[in-house]
Write a protein that holds these residues in place. Structure first.
Motif, short mmCIF file in Angstrom:
data_model
loop_
_atom_site.label_atom_id
_atom_site.label_comp_id
_atom_site.label_asym_id
_atom_site.label_seq_id
_atom_site.Cartn_x
_atom_site.Cartn_y
_atom_site.Cartn_z
N ILE A 93 17.76 -65.46 34.62
CA ILE A 93 18.28 -66.82 34.70
C ILE A 93 17.64 -67.49 35.92
O ILE A 93 17.77 -67.02 37.04
N LEU A 94 16.93 -68.57 35.66
CA LEU A 94 16.29 -69.31 36.75
C LEU A 94 17.29 -70.23 37.43
O LEU A 94 17.26 -70.43 38.64
N ARG A 95 18.20 -70.78 36.63
CA ARG A 95 19.23 -71.67 37.17
C ARG A 95 20.31 -71.85 36.12
O ARG A 95 20.03 -71.94 34.93
N ASP A 96 21.58 -71.85 36.53
CA ASP A 96 22.66 -72.14 35.60
C ASP A 96 23.63 -73.12 36.24
O ASP A 96 23.38 -73.64 37.33
N ILE A 97 24.77 -73.38 35.57
CA ILE A 97 25.74 -74.34 36.11
C ILE A 97 27.09 -73.67 36.35
O ILE A 97 28.13 -74.32 36.35
N GLY A 98 27.06 -72.35 36.52
CA GLY A 98 28.28 -71.63 36.81
C GLY A 98 29.14 -71.39 35.59
O GLY A 98 28.71 -71.57 34.46
N TYR A 99 30.37 -70.92 35.83
CA TYR A 99 31.35 -70.65 34.77
C TYR A 99 30.84 -69.64 33.74
O TYR A 99 31.19 -69.70 32.57
N GLY A 100 29.97 -68.73 34.17
CA GLY A 100 29.47 -67.69 33.27
C GLY A 100 28.39 -68.16 32.32
O GLY A 100 28.02 -67.44 31.39
N THR A 101 27.84 -69.36 32.52
CA THR A 101 26.84 -69.91 31.60
C THR A 101 25.54 -69.11 31.61
O THR A 101 24.88 -68.99 30.58
N GLY A 102 25.19 -68.57 32.76
CA GLY A 102 23.98 -67.75 32.85
C GLY A 102 24.17 -66.41 32.15
O GLY A 102 23.31 -65.96 31.38
N GLU A 103 25.31 -65.76 32.41
CA GLU A 103 25.60 -64.47 31.78
C GLU A 103 25.64 -64.59 30.26
O GLU A 103 25.18 -63.71 29.53
N GLU A 104 26.19 -65.71 29.77
CA GLU A 104 26.27 -65.92 28.33
C GLU A 104 24.88 -66.09 27.73
O GLU A 104 24.60 -65.61 26.62
N ALA A 105 23.98 -66.77 28.45
CA ALA A 105 22.60 -66.94 27.97
C ALA A 105 21.91 -65.58 27.85
O ALA A 105 21.20 -65.32 26.87
N ILE A 106 22.13 -64.71 28.82
CA ILE A 106 21.54 -63.36 28.77
C ILE A 106 22.10 -62.60 27.57
O ILE A 106 21.36 -61.93 26.84
N ARG A 107 23.42 -62.69 27.37
CA ARG A 107 24.04 -61.99 26.24
C ARG A 107 23.42 -62.42 24.92
O ARG A 107 23.08 -61.59 24.06
N VAL A 108 23.25 -63.73 24.75
CA VAL A 108 22.70 -64.26 23.50
C VAL A 108 21.25 -63.83 23.30
O VAL A 108 20.86 -63.41 22.21
N LEU A 109 20.45 -63.91 24.35
CA LEU A 109 19.04 -63.55 24.22
C LEU A 109 18.86 -62.06 23.91
O LEU A 109 17.89 -61.67 23.26
N LYS A 110 19.81 -61.25 24.34
CA LYS A 110 19.74 -59.82 24.00
C LYS A 110 19.99 -59.59 22.51
O LYS A 110 19.70 -58.52 21.99
N LEU A 111 20.56 -60.60 21.84
CA LEU A 111 20.82 -60.51 20.41
C LEU A 111 19.65 -61.03 19.58
O LEU A 111 19.69 -60.98 18.35
N SER A 112 18.62 -61.53 20.23
CA SER A 112 17.53 -62.19 19.52
C SER A 112 16.80 -61.27 18.57
O SER A 112 16.52 -60.11 18.88
N PRO A 113 16.47 -61.79 17.36
CA PRO A 113 15.58 -61.01 16.49
C PRO A 113 14.19 -60.97 17.11
O PRO A 113 13.90 -61.71 18.07
N ARG A 114 13.36 -60.13 16.59
CA ARG A 114 12.01 -60.00 17.13
C ARG A 114 11.20 -61.28 16.92
O ARG A 114 11.27 -61.90 15.86
N TRP A 115 10.43 -61.65 17.93
CA TRP A 115 9.57 -62.81 17.86
C TRP A 115 8.21 -62.41 17.29
O TRP A 115 7.87 -61.23 17.23
N THR A 116 7.43 -63.42 16.91
CA THR A 116 6.01 -63.19 16.64
C THR A 116 5.31 -63.23 18.00
O THR A 116 5.36 -64.26 18.68
N PRO A 117 4.72 -62.12 18.44
CA PRO A 117 4.15 -62.09 19.80
C PRO A 117 2.91 -62.96 19.94
O PRO A 117 2.31 -63.38 18.94
N ALA A 118 2.54 -63.23 21.17
CA ALA A 118 1.33 -64.01 21.46
C ALA A 118 0.10 -63.18 21.09
O ALA A 118 0.13 -61.95 21.09
#
Length: 265
Positions: A93-118
């Motif tokens: 997390i480069l920057r968040d607005i508190g209230y667990g918003t950064g932690e929630e972003a990490i949780r969601v990204l850990k659920l991400s399906p596989r991307w098409t790599p570069a």
């Protein structure tokens, strides 16, 4: 000469700082940053399955749980590495607005399906990717939106490192997970074990959890409660749950995300 020395020093300092560029999140909040220390150029950028619209309008919208803080607005800036196999690593997390918003972003990204790599020179390469997630706080009534969406619409199949850990939504599942004895038994279990924290308190607590392959419950979360410890009591009761019959997809036992209401009276 002594009079001019402080002036020279000030000019030197100002010139030095003028060469320093502000982070992208400040100069251009909506920019997507793609870079790598080892590769200055790529033939194709990494991409979420379905493209940016699927990333924002489907995956993030359906999985990010907005904080229950009325009138909260802002952006969470995330950074991660898209590996050569399409998985995400080094999520920060480069920057968040508190209230667990950064932690929630990490949780969601850990659920991400596989991307098409570069790709570079016809070979997959690791690539650093950064983008903002727009966050809007909600009041407790609006948190029901996630509950309704979770029970009526399929979310993206979730991949955590390998296919063995996919998490499915109940919508479209071939064999639904089931509490021992069925729905009536579940309601009886909740009624018999839930202890109202305060006399004459009435309402509903909305909870989500994952039914693991062995039927146990994990990742128990409260979407909405009515205060006075009603959410904590719901978590306590769900931890007492006997093992469920797990869900199945393609004749295989799978992990399933489920949401339920618990009556408080």
């Amino acid at each position: 000469m002594k009079k001019f020395l402080p002036l020279i020093l000030i000019c030197f300092v100002q010139n030095t700082f003028s060469q320093h560029k502000e982070p992208t999140i400040k100069s251009d909040p909506d920019a997507v940053v793609n870079s790598s220390k080892n590769n200055s150029r790529v033939d194709s950028q990494p991409e979420f399955p379905g493209g940016p619209e699927a990333l924002y309008n489907d995956f993030i919208k359906n999985n990010y749980r907005m904080p229950i803080v009325k009138n909260l607005k802002g952006k969470v800036y995330v950074s991660f590495m898209v590996e050569t196999n399409g998985t995400l690593s080094d999520i920060k997390i480069l920057r968040d607005i508190g209230y667990g918003t950064g932690e929630e972003a990490i949780r969601v990204l850990k659920l991400s399906p596989r991307w098409t790599p570069a790709k570079r020179n016809n070979k997959y390469v690791r690539w650093n990717y950064s983008f903002p997630i727009t966050v809007k706080g909600i009041d407790s009534a609006e948190s029901l939106e996630f509950y309704n969406r979770n029970n009526n619409n399929p979310i993206a199949e979730v991949v955590r490192e390998d296919e063995e850990n996919q998490v499915y939504n109940t919508a479209g599942l071939e064999v639904m997970p089931e509490f021992p004895g069925g729905q009536e038994a579940l309601e009886r279990f909740l009624k018999d074990n839930y202890k109202n924290p305060q006399k004459d308190l009435k309402g509903r607590v909305y909870a989500t959890f994952i039914i693991e392959k062995d039927g146990s419950l994990s990742d128990i979360k409260i979407l909405r409660d009515i205060g006075y410890g009603t959410g904590a009591e719901a978590i306590r009761v769900l931890k007492l749950s006997p093992k469920w019959s797990p869900g199945k997809q393609n004749n295989k036992v799978v992990r399933v995300l489920k949401a339920i209401p618990i009556a408080v009276d």
